[in-house]
Enzyme design. Structure first.
Site, PDB file in Angstrom:
ATOM      1  N   ARG A  56       0.765  -1.290   0.072  1.00  0.00           N
ATOM      2  CA  ARG A  56      -0.192  -0.122   0.053  1.00  0.00           C
ATOM      3  C   ARG A  56       0.747   1.101   0.026  1.00  0.00           C
ATOM      4  NH1 ARG A  56      -4.706   2.415   0.077  1.00  0.00           N
ATOM      5  NH2 ARG A  56      -4.951   4.670   1.110  1.00  0.00           N
ATOM      6  N   SER A  59      -0.393   7.709   1.593  1.00  0.00           N
ATOM      7  CA  SER A  59       0.138   9.000   1.831  1.00  0.00           C
ATOM      8  C   SER A  59      -0.149   9.719   3.283  1.00  0.00           C
ATOM      9  CB  SER A  59      -0.677  10.311   0.835  1.00  0.00           C
ATOM     10  OG  SER A  59      -0.019   9.762  -0.418  1.00  0.00           O
ATOM     11  N   THR A 120     -13.936  18.425  -1.580  1.00  0.00           N
ATOM     12  CA  THR A 120     -12.334  18.606  -1.573  1.00  0.00           C
ATOM     13  C   THR A 120     -11.577  19.055  -2.548  1.00  0.00           C
ATOM     14  OG1 THR A 120     -10.583  17.170  -0.664  1.00  0.00           O
ATOM     15  CG2 THR A 120     -12.191  16.132  -1.818  1.00  0.00           C
ATOM     16  N   ASP A 132      -4.945  16.844  -7.584  1.00  0.00           N
ATOM     17  CA  ASP A 132      -4.012  15.817  -6.664  1.00  0.00           C
ATOM     18  C   ASP A 132      -2.727  16.030  -7.185  1.00  0.00           C
ATOM     19  OD1 ASP A 132      -2.819  13.559  -5.535  1.00  0.00           O
ATOM     20  OD2 ASP A 132      -4.345  12.047  -5.927  1.00  0.00           O
ATOM     21  N   ARG A 134       0.098  14.559  -5.868  1.00  0.00           N
ATOM     22  CA  ARG A 134       0.810  13.505  -5.320  1.00  0.00           C
ATOM     23  C   ARG A 134       1.650  12.867  -6.623  1.00  0.00           C
ATOM     24  NH1 ARG A 134      -3.314   9.881  -1.869  1.00  0.00           N
ATOM     25  NH2 ARG A 134      -4.761  10.553  -3.635  1.00  0.00           N
TER      26      ARG A 134
END
Length: 206
Positions: A56, A59, A120, A132, A134
């Site tokens: 996994r 974050s 969000t 996002d 990331r």
């Protein structure tokens, strides 16, 4: 001078969660990661002999992982991942990418905008960020440093296997996490399904 990619340290750490679940992790730190951040890999279960380790890429979420915030599903996903990976053998990659990569203070700014009605993702955009931000380059590098070319990936986020495959990781199977829906996070989870195609089965939004 650029540091060579490799494992920096390995140390045994006993883990215990608020519900009493306990496990033992081999925690790895690294040199030479592309973003220079202090990411961790937790080897869980019989990770060294797992034919295809379960992994996994989690974050960091200070509010959810540490303080138990009910606004997201991060804390329950972390708890679930540790147990499932321990049972299978594999790695939890704990990535220092708070707030989908925007940082802790900006995430809390986004919370304030969500309280004013934005979801969000819209809140992130209102602050000048992408939906996002990331990047999983360092996650792929960590797996390379650990000598793990092939994994099963524990995630509901289609961007994670896509990015890891782009960086040369063979993702044999994508294994969904459980659905950790609650009244306080249901709107957040619906936004993840709508905006970024997370594979989460949810009740119809109110």
């Amino acid at each position: 001078m650029t540091e060579q990619l490799g494992v920096r340290t390995r140390v045994t750490v006993p883990l215990r969660f608020p519900d009493g679940y306990a496990a033992t992790a081999e925690v790895f730190t690294f040199t030479g990661l592309s973003d220079g951040l202090e990411h961790l890999a937790l080897g869980l279960g019989d990770f060294e002999r797992a034919e295809t380790p379960l992994v996994r890429a989690h974050s960091e979420c200070m509010t959810g992982d540490v303080f138990g915030s009910a606004r997201c599903d991060c804390g329950p996903q972390l708890r679930e991942a540790v147990q499932r990976i321990t049972e299978h053998g594999g790695y939890l990659l704990y990535l220092r990418q708070e707030g989908r990569g925007i940082g802790l203070y900006a995430k809390l700014d986004a919370y304030a905008l969500q309280d004013a009605g934005l979801d969000t993702y819209a809140a992130n955009r209102a602050l000048g960020f992408a939906d996002d931000e990331r990047d999983y380059t360092a996650a792929a590098q960590m797996l390379a440093a650990l000598g793990v070319p092939r994994i099963d990936l524990l995630t509901n986020n289609p961007d994670k296997p896509s990015q890891l495959r782009d960086h040369g990781v063979e993702v044999a199977n994508v294994v969904p996490t459980a659905v950790h829906a609650a009244p306080d996070n249901l709107r957040y989870l619906h936004a993840k399904v709508t905006h970024t195609g997370h594979t989460i089965s949810l009740p119809v939004a109110a």
